[in-house]
Structures are given as C-alpha cells and as structure tokens.
Design an enzyme around this catalytic site. Structure first.
Site, PDB file in Angstrom:
ATOM      1  N   HIS A   1       0.632  -1.250   0.345  1.00 57.78           N
ATOM      2  CA  HIS A   1      -0.035  -0.203   0.047  1.00 57.78           C
ATOM      3  C   HIS A   1       0.741   1.676  -0.280  1.00 57.78           C
ATOM      4  O   HIS A   1       0.125   2.265  -0.305  1.00 57.78           O
ATOM      5  CB  HIS A   1      -1.129   0.394   1.463  1.00 57.78           C
ATOM      6  N   ARG A   2       2.123   1.442  -0.239  1.00 55.80           N
ATOM      7  CA  ARG A   2       2.868   2.136   0.496  1.00 55.80           C
ATOM      8  C   ARG A   2       3.168   3.252  -1.778  1.00 55.80           C
ATOM      9  O   ARG A   2       3.003   4.218  -1.311  1.00 55.80           O
ATOM     10  CB  ARG A   2       4.380   1.323   0.595  1.00 55.80           C
TER      11      ARG A   2
END
Length: 471
Positions: free
Chosen positions: A442-443
């Site tokens: 999700h970065r």
C-alpha cells in the site's frame, strides 16, 4: 576458493555461491578420501538459502580429507575438502614471508595467495576481494594482531579468519551509510542474523545516539554470562517433541516473510469469478498442434491474464526504494511462480514474461516447475522477480492472504476451481468458479490501482477472448 597448506596439499573452501550468502549446508559428497579428482569435477552438492548447487573442484589431485560430514552447515570461506596435488613445487613459499615479517604472521600467510590460481564458480566472483579491502580501513588495523591470529589458528582456520567479516547489509542500506558517511563496520546490527538495518544507520549517524552505541560494547560482557545459563533448559521430551534446525531454504523463507510482513503494509482484495470459459479454452489448447508437448493448464491462462492486467495498469509493476525514497517502475515483468519443493517454498521467476507468446510462456512454466521439483533451481532464477503468482488451489484451498515476495509490489493467489451454483444468463447453473486474492504494497499501490488489476484479471478469466482484444 583455495589455499595451499604445504607443498602438495590444497584446501578448497566453501565459496559464496549466491549474492552475499554467508553459509551453506553440505547435502552430499560425491567423492571420498583416496579418490582421484580432475579439474572441474563436481565433488559435492550444497544447499544455500536460495538453492541447491553442485561445487566443482578447480584442480587435479587425490582427495585427502573431507572436513565435514553430510548435513553440516558451513560458513563461507571455511575449508571443506583437502586435495593432494602432484607436481606442486613451492615448499619455500610459506617460509619466505615468515622470515620477512615475524611480527605479523597472519598477513604473511596471506602473501602466497595471489600467486596461485583463483578458482571460482561460473557466474560468481572471487570471495576474497572483500577481505582485501578491510585492512585499508583505520579501525581494522588492530584486527590482525597476534591475539586474533593465534585464536584463529587454534580454531583451525588460519589467518583468514583473523580479519573481521564484511558487515551484512542490503545494497540500499550500504548506499545510505555511504551517503551519511557512516562506517558499517562500526555499527551494532539489530536485524535478523546480524543484518544492519536502515534504522541502525540512522542511529549511528545521529550524534545523540553515538553515546549509547559507544557504551553498548562495555555493557555487553555483563549479559554475556547469563546467556550461557539457558543452555541446560534446552532439554525436552524427545518422545513427544522433535526439534528441526532452521536452515537453508526454510531459514531464508522465514527471514524474507518476517521482513516483508513488517516492512510493506499489506492490503489484500478478493474476487470470485466464473472461469468456465477459461476451462473450456484450456481443453481446446491441449488439442492445438501448436501447443503439443507443452504444459497447458489453468495456471498458464491465469499467468497470461495477469500479464495483460499489468500491461493495462503498468504502475502495479514496481518496487519501493526505501534508501532513496523512490518508486522504481519496472518496464519488464519477471513473473514469479511460488513452488512447493521438498526443501521448502521457493519463488523462481520467468524472465521477461511480458514478451513471451502463449507457447513460449507454457514452455517456460514447464521448465520452471520441472527444475524446481528436481531441486535444481539456480540462485539466478530466483532473483529479480517483479510480480508473483501462488496457486493455493492445488491443495483444495479456496483462497488466502499471500505475503509479498520481498522487493515486489503484488502477489496473486489463485484458489481451487470448483463446480458451484452460479447465476448465468438469468438462470442458476453449475459453473466452474474460483476465488482470486491480490495482495499489494500500500506504500506504492493505492486501492484503486489494486482493484483495477484484480478486476482485469477476473475479466480476462471470465471472457478469455479479452486476451486478444486487450492483449
């Protein structure tokens, strides 16, 4: 990696058969003391944290001694076999340096090495280059002192182990240390197995942290005594428990998964899809003359569907560079396939899978699976992956929440394909259905991007003709 012990006996040391690996387990010896060996002959098979590799001997001679039995884990640089070599006339070589410098016996013993051949495995460099650099650094000057040299000799390893080993750190961490002007050798590692982390480098670069770090060695001897105490507590009921040493592929997998789980924020999304048309296409392809002799199964079309989805959403094919604070977009797809082997889970990848036709992809998948089952996957085949597929459906499992392979941004889990009631054209009919799960970092992958990729894979599997219209 070899050293001369006298005029006619050479030692063959455990080489670094991977990128920065520190140890390997001897799986099998192919020779015994008294056997004659020739240059290039395979003498043993070893297992590293990445793969099983056969080691060739780099000279002719007669085996004198096998230093370790099968099943032993040996550090890189440790002598594993000695060979008596005929016609080697250099008895004075070890003595000349000793006369020239009696005050420094350890460095003198290293002098003859450059004169001999530097045998290496194909595709790997000489492991001694790192040890050549260490003495040039100021803090290492006293490492080769008499006390260290004597202790190394008592341990049976000679002067080579009198030098400090190269600090363990990943390339991004090494670059960060270089940019901040931090000497990795001065850092006390906090990562698993003594690996220096990014946080360690920042702590060493912060002046306020310098004092506690400097005090750590002084406080270290105190806890050292209690650490020996728990040894007797290791007793257990052997009739009710079995303890298996963590090493090889299992050790590497554990480290990679812990690092992945606590580094990349995982998000997993699911979709259930009707793959009846895909299953029909699989059966048709098995009869196609262009696919004869190739491995044709649902995984082939699922892999192709994922490649199409990546082509439509290229931002998913990326990695996170923590040291440089950059997102690295990959313009190629090295498609990893998680494979369960007798030695544990490995993830070899198909290089440049995006450029392959369906028959080429089928051929590459077949070779990958066969090589993995035979335990002959090379370390190079498991490096450089960008996206991975794990097929948990072969075990009858509906779905899962797969962990990312380190350095990758997405992994697709494929569940079991089952006949289920499904609404098709307004009527409930039995259809072939499966559940897909996509985990992503999700970065660098937002929910929208991850959802689009998963939806595209599902759409292709529901309507395989999209392989043509979208591909």
């Amino acid at each position: 990696m070899t050293t001369m012990t006298d005029a006619s006996v050479r030692e063959f040391k455990m080489p670094d058969v991977g990128e920065g690996l520190t140890e390997a387990e001897i799986l099998k010896w192919y020779v015994q003391p008294g056997d004659t060996v020739t240059d290039g002959q395979v003498v043993c098979e070893v297992e590293t944290a990445k793969a099983a590799v056969e080691l060739p001997i780099p000279y002719d001679g007669v085996v004198r001694e096998l230093r370790f039995p099968e099943g032993t884990t040996v550090d890189v640089g440790t002598s594993i076999i000695t060979v008596a070599v005929a016609g080697v006339a250099a008895p004075e070589a070890p003595e000349a340096p000793a006369e020239r410098s009696q005050a420094e016996p350890a460095p003198a013993a290293e002098e003859p090495k450059p004169e001999g051949r530097q045998p290496v495995l194909v595709g790997y460099g000489v492991a001694t280059t790192s040890t050549k650099r260490r003495p040039r650094k100021g803090p290492q000057a006293d490492v080769t002192g008499p006390a260290q040299a004597i202790q190394a000799e008592l341990n049976g390893h000679g002067a080579t182990l009198a030098e400090k080993p190269r600090p363990l750190a990943k390339p991004p961490v090494r670059k960060l240390a270089k940019d901040l002007g931090v000497d990795l050798a001065s850092i006390t590692p906090s990562g698993p197995d003594g690996v220096i982390t990014r946080e360690d480098v920042h702590a060493a670069a912060t002046p306020s942290a310098a004092a506690p770090v400097a005090q750590a060695p002084a406080a270290a001897p105190a806890p050292a005594a209690p650490s020996a105490a728990p040894a007797p507590a290791a007793s257990y009921d052997t009739a009710r428990e079995t303890r298996v040493p963590v090493k090889g592929v299992r050790k590497a997998t554990a480290q990679a998964m812990v690092g992945s789980a606590f580094t990349a924020p995982h998000v997993t999304e699911f979709v259930t899809v009707d793959v009846t048309r895909t299953m029909r296409l699989v059966e048709e392809l098995k009869q196609d003359k262009d696919m004869q002799g190739l491995r044709v199964n649902p995984l082939l079309l699922i892999a192709k569907a994922l490649l199409v989805a990546i082509k439509r959403n290229p931002e998913i094919n990326a990695s996170w560079d923590e040291a440089n604070q950059e997102i690295v977009l990959k313009h190629y797809v090295n498609l990893g396939i998680a494979a369960a082997t007798p030695r544990g889970l490995i993830v070899p990848n198909i290089k440049d899978a995006h450029d392959k036709t369906l028959p080429q992809l089928a051929e590459a998948l077949g070779e990958l699976v066969t090589t993995a089952r035979e335990g002959k996957t090379s370390p190079a085949a498991m490096q450089g992956g960008t996206v991975t597929i794990t097929n948990v459906g072969v075990f009858g499992v509906d779905t899962g929440t797969p962990l990312l392979n380190p350095g990758e941004s997405a992994i697709l889990a494929v569940g079991a394909i089952k006949l289920q009631p499904w609404v098709h054209k307004g009527k409930v009919k039995p259809r072939q259905v499966t559940t897909l799960a996509l985990s992503f970092d999700h970065r660098l992958v937002d929910g929208e991007l991850g959802s689009k990729v998963l939806a595209d894979v599902a759409a292709v599997l529901e309507q395989p003709k999209r392989l043509i219209t979208w591909g």
